[in-house]
Design a protein around this motif. Structure first.
Motif, mmCIF file in Angstrom:
data_model
loop_
_atom_site.group_PDB
_atom_site.id
_atom_site.type_symbol
_atom_site.label_atom_id
_atom_site.label_comp_id
_atom_site.label_asym_id
_atom_site.label_seq_id
_atom_site.Cartn_x
_atom_site.Cartn_y
_atom_site.Cartn_z
ATOM 1 N N LEU A 203 -7.139 -1.247 6.818
ATOM 2 C CA LEU A 203 -5.860 -1.306 6.117
ATOM 3 C C LEU A 203 -5.711 -0.078 5.209
ATOM 4 N N GLN A 206 -4.960 3.022 7.266
ATOM 5 C CA GLN A 206 -3.565 3.135 7.705
ATOM 6 C C GLN A 206 -2.649 3.507 6.535
ATOM 7 N N ALA A 207 -2.986 3.021 5.344
ATOM 8 C CA ALA A 207 -2.216 3.404 4.151
ATOM 9 C C ALA A 207 -2.383 4.900 3.879
ATOM 10 N N ARG A 209 -3.071 7.230 6.046
ATOM 11 C CA ARG A 209 -2.343 7.974 7.074
ATOM 12 C C ARG A 209 -0.847 8.044 6.717
ATOM 13 N N ASP A 210 -0.301 6.941 6.196
ATOM 14 C CA ASP A 210 1.129 6.898 5.890
ATOM 15 C C ASP A 210 1.473 7.699 4.642
ATOM 16 N N ASN A 211 0.651 7.594 3.601
ATOM 17 C CA ASN A 211 0.958 8.307 2.355
ATOM 18 C C ASN A 211 -0.306 8.399 1.501
ATOM 19 N N ARG A 337 -1.231 -6.035 12.826
ATOM 20 C CA ARG A 337 -0.423 -6.465 11.685
ATOM 21 C C ARG A 337 -1.080 -7.629 10.933
ATOM 22 N N GLN A 350 14.610 -3.509 12.384
ATOM 23 C CA GLN A 350 13.411 -2.694 12.190
ATOM 24 C C GLN A 350 13.597 -1.395 12.929
ATOM 25 N N GLU A 351 13.358 -0.294 12.252
ATOM 26 C CA GLU A 351 13.617 1.008 12.880
ATOM 27 C C GLU A 351 12.453 1.518 13.691
ATOM 28 N N ALA A 352 11.268 1.096 13.333
ATOM 29 C CA ALA A 352 10.110 1.634 14.044
ATOM 30 C C ALA A 352 9.051 0.570 14.171
ATOM 31 N N ARG A 354 4.898 0.287 15.553
ATOM 32 C CA ARG A 354 3.678 0.944 15.074
ATOM 33 C C ARG A 354 3.805 2.461 15.157
ATOM 34 N N PRO A 355 3.044 3.140 14.338
ATOM 35 C CA PRO A 355 3.257 4.556 14.140
ATOM 36 C C PRO A 355 2.894 5.445 15.325
ATOM 37 N N ALA A 356 3.365 6.654 15.226
ATOM 38 C CA ALA A 356 2.976 7.672 16.206
ATOM 39 C C ALA A 356 2.092 8.685 15.534
ATOM 40 N N PRO B 89 6.501 4.532 0.000
ATOM 41 C CA PRO B 89 5.923 3.373 0.691
ATOM 42 C C PRO B 89 4.950 3.810 1.786
ATOM 43 N N PHE B 90 4.092 2.888 2.203
ATOM 44 C CA PHE B 90 3.298 3.118 3.418
ATOM 45 C C PHE B 90 4.252 2.755 4.561
ATOM 46 N N GLY B 91 4.898 3.780 5.102
ATOM 47 C CA GLY B 91 6.085 3.590 5.932
ATOM 48 C C GLY B 91 5.899 2.802 7.212
ATOM 49 N N HIS B 92 4.695 2.829 7.803
ATOM 50 C CA HIS B 92 4.490 2.110 9.056
ATOM 51 C C HIS B 92 3.899 0.723 8.843
ATOM 52 N N LEU B 93 3.560 0.409 7.596
ATOM 53 C CA LEU B 93 3.037 -0.927 7.292
ATOM 54 C C LEU B 93 4.190 -1.815 6.836
ATOM 55 N N GLU B 97 2.038 -5.880 3.829
ATOM 56 C CA GLU B 97 0.820 -5.066 3.950
ATOM 57 C C GLU B 97 0.740 -3.996 2.861
ATOM 58 N N VAL B 101 -2.692 -3.808 0.616
ATOM 59 C CA VAL B 101 -3.538 -2.639 0.354
ATOM 60 C C VAL B 101 -3.833 -2.552 -1.146
ATOM 61 N N SER B 137 11.703 1.062 6.830
ATOM 62 C CA SER B 137 13.085 0.723 7.181
ATOM 63 C C SER B 137 13.849 0.116 5.997
#
Lengths: 357, 239
Positions: A203, A206-207, A209-211, A337, A350-352, A354-356, B89-93, B97, B101, B137
């Motif tokens: 977890l 993944q956080a 990776r996102d920010n 998830r 929902q716009e997306a 799981r990430p790319a 935000p953690f955009g893909h979570l 979630e 975190v 989103s």
């Protein structure tokens, strides 16, 4: 886009399907010609490399172009264990994985000081330095490499047993043993990736990776988590590299540290399959294998076509083929998830998915 | 003993000074408001307190412990939670979630305790219905709520709120103030940067005005707002 966030195949059906597929894969040496088993071995080892690279780049954001270093180190350590110390190839493969981890520790100190493109280039440079160093190892043939001593795989752990039970030649029995090991390693890598990513560490990864900035501010230690992933994937890649060269039975620096074979193709597999998703490398390796079979006779054109497909996917389907399927159908295989307590499936805007990466 | 103290903290980027010998104490459970014109160094002050910026000189002490050299994750574990002015935000979570975190790492909550804690905060911040939405989103206002909720999930002793009321309607602002009052009532110390003055002054016990990285004045909100200096520099009213 409207998608169902909680959709997934029914758990019992998914488990039954996975067990049936694993059983079929296990039975392949009993029902399929040896050439098919050898092909499947190649696919499974590429899958293991792809899953490791996906964990590193797709989830940890560490886009390494130097994973061939660990393949080569695993292979060379395994050859050293057999030729210099007289150990069994399977013990040598384990040593290969461990030596890859030992090498990854100082490499991490260097590479983790680099960001983005510099990290990618830095890992590539290190891998090439190791390739050149391997060429200086005279005991293992220097630049021209060396072969396993005759009869090494024939006497390998498990081969005599498989030979007598299945009534096949030593060579076929050796192929069967390494195939089963590759299958086991692929399943283990997939399961380990799934449980790691579902864990607290996953977890946090993944956080990050996102920010990364926000992740640090909520208590996530980026160096620790990324270092763990780097070392784990070094072990998996080194072990897999050793296994690949047990089957090839010959090692040279250029083959063992090939950036095309062990990194470029692996990146292609992950990108077309779906980077940052667990099923992505599985889909990617299946497509890669099909393309290889269909286009192998076209030589250079085949590589050009692979490149064009990769570029097309990157431009128009950044989540890869699995990402596109998942977006359209809402299917989540191996969902990562975390659901809130007393979760009820809901349909939301929902716009997306799981990430790319 | 104050829970947070800054002693002569300074930070410059070349010729630009974002903090100049900033000193103040924050008492345990106190709510301190921070105002100042754009570019006064308010968000930089938060970055210095939360560890996202390292001061050139000075000391930052949290609960008697010098944390000046500590990285952000250690400051979070020591009890500093923060929101960002531009939501991160953690955009893909999912929204849930995002909080998980924070609760598992910053709050150091167990796998059993964290989910209930997160859902409780989501309910308090009006985000429970969005729990499963992908954070990338969310609308801007929902992202601001998520910033507050995620900071709360770290179970901070000092929470830093950076302009979380901007752009809210009167009703939404009232809900937000009620939530912040509740956090305050539970004993969490708050430093709140805000341009919506009526919301800010309805919660904080003291107000600090920053200008060009310096503390211009600090005191009771009424006294600070009545100060001629503040009127001139912050509100543009001639003294």
């Amino acid at each position: 886009m409207t998608t169902r966030t909680s959709s997934a195949f029914g758990r019992p059906a998914s488990i039954a399907g996975a067990v049936a597929l694993a059983a079929l894969m296990f039975a392949m040496p009993l029902i399929a010609p040896r050439a098919v088993v050898q092909d499947l071995f190649s696919i499974l080892t590429l899958l293991v490399l792809a899953m490791n690279w996906n964990l590193l780049a797709g989830f940890a954001g560490l886009v390494s172009v130097g994973q061939q270093a660990f393949v080569g180190i695993g292979a060379y350590a395994m050859f050293a264990a057999i030729i210099l110390w007289g150990l069994d190839p399977l013990v040598g493969a384990l040593i290969g994985g461990l030596v890859a981890v030992l090498f990854a520790i100082p490499m991490a100190f260097f590479a983790f000081r680099l960001q983005g493109a510099y990290f990618a280039i830095g890992t590539w440079v290190v891998a090439d330095m190791v390739r050149l160093a391997a060429g200086q190892w005279k005991a293992l043939g220097g630049g021209t490499g060396t072969s396993l001593p005759k009869g090494t795989t024939r006497d390998m752990i498990g081969v005599p047993l498989v030979k007598s039970v299945l009534g096949v030649s030593s060579a076929a029995a050796a192929d069967t043993v390494v195939y089963w090991l590759a299958l086991g390693l692929a399943i283990l890598t997939l399961a380990a990736s799934f449980y790691f990513l579902r864990s607290r560490m996953g977890l946090g990864l993944q956080a990050l990776r996102d920010n990364a900035n926000a992740a640090r501010s909520v208590g996530v230690d980026p160096r620790r988590i990324k270092a763990i992933v780097f070392l784990l994937t070094a072990f998996g890649t080194g072990l897999c590299g050793a296994l690949i060269f047990i089957q090839i039975t010959r090692v040279t620096p250029d083959a063992a540290f090939s950036v095309i074979d062990w990194t470029a193709f692996v990146i292609f597999i992950v990108v077309i399959g779906g980077i940052g998703t667990l099923p992505g490398p599985i889909v990617g390796v299946a497509i890669f294998y099909l393309l290889q079979r269909l286009l192998a006779d076209y030589g250079t054109v085949y590589l050009i076509l692979l490149g064009l497909i990769g570029i097309g996917i990157m431009l128009f389907a950044r989540g890869g083929i699995w990402g596109a399927i998942s977006d359209r159908t809402g299917i989540e295989l191996l969902p990562l998830r975390h659901r809130p307590p007393s979760h009820q499936p809901v349909v939301v805007e929902q716009e997306a998915a799981r990430p790319a990466g | 003993m104050p829970i947070l103290s800054l002693h002569n903290v300074s930070k410059s980027f070349g010729a630009l000074t974002v903090a100049e010998r900033v000193s103040f104490d924050l008492r345990a459970g106190e709510a301190l408001g921070v105002i100042g014109p754009n570019g006064a160094g308010k968000s930089s002050l938060f970055n210095l307190i939360a560890g996202n910026l390292r001061p050139d000189s000075g000391r930052i002490v949290l609960d008697g412990r010098d944390v000046t050299a500590a990285p952000p994750m250690q400051r979070c574990l020591a009890g500093i939670g923060r929101s960002f002015q531009i939501p991160q935000p953690f955009g893909h979570l999912s929204v849930y979630e995002n909080l998980l975190v924070a609760a598992r790492f910053g709050g150091a909550l167990s796998a059993d305790a964290a989910p209930r804690h997160c859902m409780d905060i989501l309910r308090r911040t009006g985000l429970a219905a969005q729990a499963e939405r992908i954070a990338g989103s969310l609308s801007l206002l929902q992202r601001k709520r998520l910033e507050l909720a995620r900071a709360m999930a770290t179970e901070p002793r000092v929470i830093l709120l950076d302009e979380i009321a901007g752009g809210l309607t009167e009703g939404e602002c009232g809900e937000l103030v009620a939530t912040i009052r509740q956090i305050h009532a539970e004993g969490t110390a708050i430093i709140w940067i805000e341009h919506v003055l009526h919301a800010l002054t309805s919660v904080v016990e003291r107000l600090m005005v920053l200008n060009f990285g310096r503390v211009l004045v600090i005191g009771a909100p009424d006294e600070v707002m009545a100060s001629p200096e503040v009127g001139e520099i912050y509100l543009g009213v001639a003294a």
